[in-house]
Write a protein that holds these residues in place. Structure first.
Motif, PDB file in Angstrom:
ATOM      1  N   ILE A 227     -28.477 -10.682  -5.898  1.00  0.00           N
ATOM      2  CA  ILE A 227     -27.123 -10.612  -6.432  1.00  0.00           C
ATOM      3  C   ILE A 227     -26.160 -10.561  -5.256  1.00  0.00           C
ATOM      4  CG2 ILE A 227     -25.489  -9.311  -7.839  1.00  0.00           C
ATOM      5  CD1 ILE A 227     -27.874  -8.231  -9.387  1.00  0.00           C
ATOM      6  N   THR A 228     -25.245 -11.490  -5.215  1.00  0.00           N
ATOM      7  CA  THR A 228     -24.284 -11.587  -4.120  1.00  0.00           C
ATOM      8  C   THR A 228     -22.876 -11.533  -4.682  1.00  0.00           C
ATOM      9  OG1 THR A 228     -25.817 -12.990  -2.864  1.00  0.00           O
ATOM     10  CG2 THR A 228     -23.521 -12.968  -2.154  1.00  0.00           C
ATOM     11  N   SER A 229     -22.045 -10.680  -4.116  1.00  0.00           N
ATOM     12  CA  SER A 229     -20.651 -10.617  -4.528  1.00  0.00           C
ATOM     13  C   SER A 229     -19.757 -10.760  -3.307  1.00  0.00           C
ATOM     14  CB  SER A 229     -20.356  -9.299  -5.247  1.00  0.00           C
ATOM     15  OG  SER A 229     -20.548  -8.197  -4.380  1.00  0.00           O
ATOM     16  N   LYS A 230     -18.561 -11.261  -3.542  1.00  0.00           N
ATOM     17  CA  LYS A 230     -17.584 -11.405  -2.469  1.00  0.00           C
ATOM     18  C   LYS A 230     -16.188 -11.364  -3.066  1.00  0.00           C
ATOM     19  CE  LYS A 230     -18.088 -16.460  -2.523  1.00  0.00           C
ATOM     20  NZ  LYS A 230     -18.445 -17.657  -1.720  1.00  0.00           N
ATOM     21  N   GLY A 231     -15.206 -11.211  -2.193  1.00  0.00           N
ATOM     22  CA  GLY A 231     -13.833 -11.144  -2.649  1.00  0.00           C
ATOM     23  C   GLY A 231     -13.175  -9.851  -2.229  1.00  0.00           C
ATOM     24  N   ALA A 232     -11.956  -9.632  -2.709  1.00  0.00           N
ATOM     25  CA  ALA A 232     -11.196  -8.448  -2.312  1.00  0.00           C
ATOM     26  C   ALA A 232     -10.106  -8.171  -3.334  1.00  0.00           C
ATOM     27  CB  ALA A 232     -10.573  -8.638  -0.929  1.00  0.00           C
ATOM     28  N   GLN A 233      -9.606  -6.944  -3.282  1.00  0.00           N
ATOM     29  CA  GLN A 233      -8.480  -6.486  -4.075  1.00  0.00           C
ATOM     30  C   GLN A 233      -7.414  -6.012  -3.084  1.00  0.00           C
ATOM     31  OE1 GLN A 233      -9.786  -3.585  -6.892  1.00  0.00           O
ATOM     32  NE2 GLN A 233      -7.802  -3.329  -7.876  1.00  0.00           N
ATOM     33  N   ASN A 234      -6.285  -6.700  -3.032  1.00  0.00           N
ATOM     34  CA  ASN A 234      -5.232  -6.409  -2.062  1.00  0.00           C
ATOM     35  C   ASN A 234      -3.933  -6.057  -2.766  1.00  0.00           C
ATOM     36  OD1 ASN A 234      -6.796  -7.080   0.332  1.00  0.00           O
ATOM     37  ND2 ASN A 234      -6.606  -9.219  -0.302  1.00  0.00           N
ATOM     38  N   GLN A 235      -3.067  -5.336  -2.059  1.00  0.00           N
ATOM     39  CA  GLN A 235      -1.781  -4.975  -2.646  1.00  0.00           C
ATOM     40  C   GLN A 235      -0.654  -5.149  -1.637  1.00  0.00           C
ATOM     41  OE1 GLN A 235      -1.404  -1.773  -5.575  1.00  0.00           O
ATOM     42  NE2 GLN A 235       0.079  -0.778  -4.239  1.00  0.00           N
ATOM     43  N   TRP A 236       0.386  -5.866  -2.067  1.00  0.00           N
ATOM     44  CA  TRP A 236       1.637  -5.956  -1.336  1.00  0.00           C
ATOM     45  C   TRP A 236       2.585  -4.896  -1.886  1.00  0.00           C
ATOM     46  CZ3 TRP A 236       2.805  -8.600   2.963  1.00  0.00           C
ATOM     47  CH2 TRP A 236       2.011  -9.702   3.310  1.00  0.00           C
ATOM     48  N   ASP A 237       3.132  -4.061  -1.002  1.00  0.00           N
ATOM     49  CA  ASP A 237       4.065  -3.018  -1.412  1.00  0.00           C
ATOM     50  C   ASP A 237       5.442  -3.269  -0.800  1.00  0.00           C
ATOM     51  OD1 ASP A 237       2.645  -0.688  -2.938  1.00  0.00           O
ATOM     52  OD2 ASP A 237       1.254  -1.295  -1.355  1.00  0.00           O
ATOM     53  N   PHE A 238       6.474  -3.021  -1.607  1.00  0.00           N
ATOM     54  CA  PHE A 238       7.858  -3.101  -1.171  1.00  0.00           C
ATOM     55  C   PHE A 238       8.463  -1.715  -1.395  1.00  0.00           C
ATOM     56  CE2 PHE A 238       6.323  -7.181  -2.494  1.00  0.00           C
ATOM     57  CZ  PHE A 238       6.806  -8.071  -1.545  1.00  0.00           C
ATOM     58  N   SER A 239       8.680  -0.999  -0.296  1.00  0.00           N
ATOM     59  CA  SER A 239       8.958   0.430  -0.383  1.00  0.00           C
ATOM     60  C   SER A 239      10.252   0.810   0.329  1.00  0.00           C
ATOM     61  CB  SER A 239       7.799   1.231   0.235  1.00  0.00           C
ATOM     62  OG  SER A 239       6.569   0.879  -0.339  1.00  0.00           O
ATOM     63  N   TYR A 240      10.856   1.899  -0.168  1.00  0.00           N
ATOM     64  CA  TYR A 240      12.028   2.463   0.494  1.00  0.00           C
ATOM     65  C   TYR A 240      11.875   3.982   0.527  1.00  0.00           C
ATOM     66  CZ  TYR A 240      16.787   3.649   1.807  1.00  0.00           C
ATOM     67  OH  TYR A 240      17.870   4.144   2.473  1.00  0.00           O
ATOM     68  N   GLY A 241      12.196   4.570   1.684  1.00  0.00           N
ATOM     69  CA  GLY A 241      12.157   6.019   1.826  1.00  0.00           C
ATOM     70  C   GLY A 241      13.382   6.512   2.576  1.00  0.00           C
ATOM     71  N   ALA A 242      13.818   7.728   2.268  1.00  0.00           N
ATOM     72  CA  ALA A 242      15.027   8.280   2.887  1.00  0.00           C
ATOM     73  C   ALA A 242      14.807   9.750   3.237  1.00  0.00           C
ATOM     74  CB  ALA A 242      16.218   8.130   1.947  1.00  0.00           C
ATOM     75  N   SER A 243      15.602  10.212   4.220  1.00  0.00           N
ATOM     76  CA  SER A 243      15.534  11.592   4.698  1.00  0.00           C
ATOM     77  C   SER A 243      16.804  12.348   4.329  1.00  0.00           C
ATOM     78  CB  SER A 243      15.350  11.623   6.216  1.00  0.00           C
ATOM     79  OG  SER A 243      15.543  12.928   6.724  1.00  0.00           O
TER      80      SER A 243
END
Length: 507
Positions: A227-243
């Motif tokens: 049994i062979t598996s391949k691939g990936a799960q990726n995430q692009w994030d668009f973030s903002y943070g403030a102090s």
């Protein structure tokens, strides 16, 4: 092709069973149980970063951490992973397999705007970040082989499935003529199973007949599968943070997730007995899942004193739209009095559906020893039983599967702890993580354990980090099911060793 059953005291086995096309509880768990990702710095500390901030990993981890940035930054993290498995069939025969893969665990950019020290405004700074994080690496391969009694073979399982589904000669013939879509249809088309006409009155051959499924006789068998598996799960994030006054940090992000998963399986049974007509069978299967999803995340970090930071982040469920494409084929060889080679394939499948993975909540605390370093610890809550499958057209076709998800999976706590020691421009890091078993009832320990280490150099305008991550977990698999639950069981010990390197620049 993709139907999975619960067998032996609630254990989950990935099995070849009667229905060729199905989306199941196994799919839900695959895309819900993610690893920690990010830069080499954070992975060297086992991902314990909820309360830290000022690292590219906070874009996907806790966006409030962007508020701790004082300068803009860009970084890139390539890596290589070596995955291996040692599999044992029925607790005895073992086989070892390995795969390695180049990947990009993290990359991103942060744009920071900070007010001058002479500005007395309460909101001190803000930062916007865009980052890519690898959530799952699906690269894996395992194989096994050994003897199997003919009463415990796949042919026997196919016969039992045909009986359980009350298959008749007429509907098996119709499936053969109009397009095969079940495994028992494949078995019938390649002469592994058949239908006998049995008189209802044994003493009267002319009495009405009833149908009886039979299986092809086999001798001394050996089975093997890869049994062979391949691939990936990726995430692009668009973030903002403030102090706020450099004491309170707030952030939010939108995550866009992509999935690509491919799995191929080749199962064989070979008959070493020359006195039987059956010689061998090969069952081959491939499916590919692709899709995308979206989620939202909010986070906060509080710094009551310079030596302590407390962080919290909450991520909504991720809403996926997925597409499965799959094929399955069977080939058999017969000798003796009826020699021949037979091949059959199912009608290729293409199915779209949606998946909602569970929400996630992270809490963390970090303690700083001045400029000498820090220790950070996280705890994450995930309820894997909350995942849900649905038809993309809104039809309620997954109610039974969703009940299985709810009754089989449980909520877990994932723990991460790590630290960094600083000496001049040099950094030394280490960490440990324990991800809980998502199964409610199991005789097997399926926690995930991570041991990590790393080093780095931090200079005024650039930095370099190196990390090593070792992960281990156990899995259980059965190639098919039998009515008496005495099917073969394969236990695998899975190990992944990853090396990743981050280069970054401040501007």
């Amino acid at each position: 092709m993709k139907k999975y059953r619960f067998l032996i005291a609630g254990l989950i086995f990935l099995s070849w069973t009667g229905k060729v096309s199905a989306q199941t509880e196994v799919d839900a768990l695959r895309y819900s149980r993610t690893d920690f990702g990010g830069s080499a710095r954070m992975q060297g500390m086992a991902g314990a970063q909820t309360a830290l901030g000022a690292d590219i990993s906070t874009i996907s981890g806790n966006p409030a951490g962007l508020g701790l940035y004082r300068r803009s930054e860009i970084s890139f993290t390539p890596g290589i992973s070596l995955s291996g498995s040692e599999s044992r069939l029925n607790g005895s025969t073992s086989a070892t397999d390995q795969r390695n893969i180049l990947n990009i665990p993290s990359l991103g950019i942060v744009f920071t705007k900070r007010k001058s020290d002479t500005d007395e405004s309460d909101w001190r700074s803000g930062a916007f970040g865009i980052g890519l994080t690898r959530l799952n690496n699906f690269q894996n391969r395992f194989s096994y082989g050994g003897p199997v009694d003919q009463t415990r073979s796949m042919v026997q399982s196919l016969g039992e499935t045909a009986i359980a589904n009350q298959r008749t000669e007429a509907d098996l013939d119709a499936e053969y003529d109009n397009g095969i879509n079940t495994l028992e249809g494949l078995a019938y088309s390649t002469y592994l199973i058949g239908v006998n006409k049995i008189p209802t009155n044994p003493n009267n051959p002319n009495s009405p007949t009833q149908e009886e499924i039979y299986v092809e006789s086999q001798g001394n068998l050996r089975q093997n599968e890869t049994i062979t598996s391949k691939g990936a799960q990726n995430q692009w994030d668009f973030s903002y943070g403030a102090s706020y006054r450099d004491k309170l940090y707030l952030g939010a992000s939108v995550g866009l997730t992509t999935v690509r998963y491919n799995q191929t399986r080749v199962y064989q049974e070979v008959d070493a007995d020359a006195n039987t007509d059956f010689q061998d069978l090969t069952l081959s299967d491939e499916f590919t899942t692709t899709g995308s999803g979206i989620n939202l995340k909010i986070g906060v970090i509080v710094r009551p004193v310079d030596a302590v930071r407390i962080g919290l982040s909450v991520q909504t469920p991720t809403f996926y739209t997925l597409r499965d494409q799959y094929t399955t084929s069977m080939a058999t060889t017969f000798g003796g009095s009826t020699p021949g080679n037979y091949n059959a394939s199912v009608v290729p499948g293409d199915f779209e559906y949606t998946l909602t993975t569970p929400m996630r909540a992270n809490g963390g605390v970090a303690f700083f020893a001045g400029k000498n370093g820090f220790i950070s610890a996280d705890v994450e809550y995930v309820n894997y039983g909350g995942a849900r499958l649905n038809n993309s057209n809104g039809a309620d076709a997954f109610s039974g599967t969703n009940d299985i998800i709810k009754n089989t999976y449980q909520s877990t706590l994932n723990f991460r702890v790590g630290g960094e020691y600083r000496y001049n421009v040099f950094r030394v890091r280490a960490g440990y993580a324990l991800y809980g078993d998502p199964y409610k009832s199991s005789a097997y320990d399926r926690d995930k354990r991570y041991i990590t280490a790393g080093v780095g150099i931090k200079q005024e305008n650039h930095f370099f980090d190196l990390a090593v991550v070792n992960s281990r977990y156990n899995s259980v698999y059965s190639p098919y099911s039998l009515i008496d639950n005495l099917q073969p069981v394969v236990n695998s010990e899975n190990t992944t060793n990853s090396v990743l390197f981050t280069v970054g620049f401040n501007f």
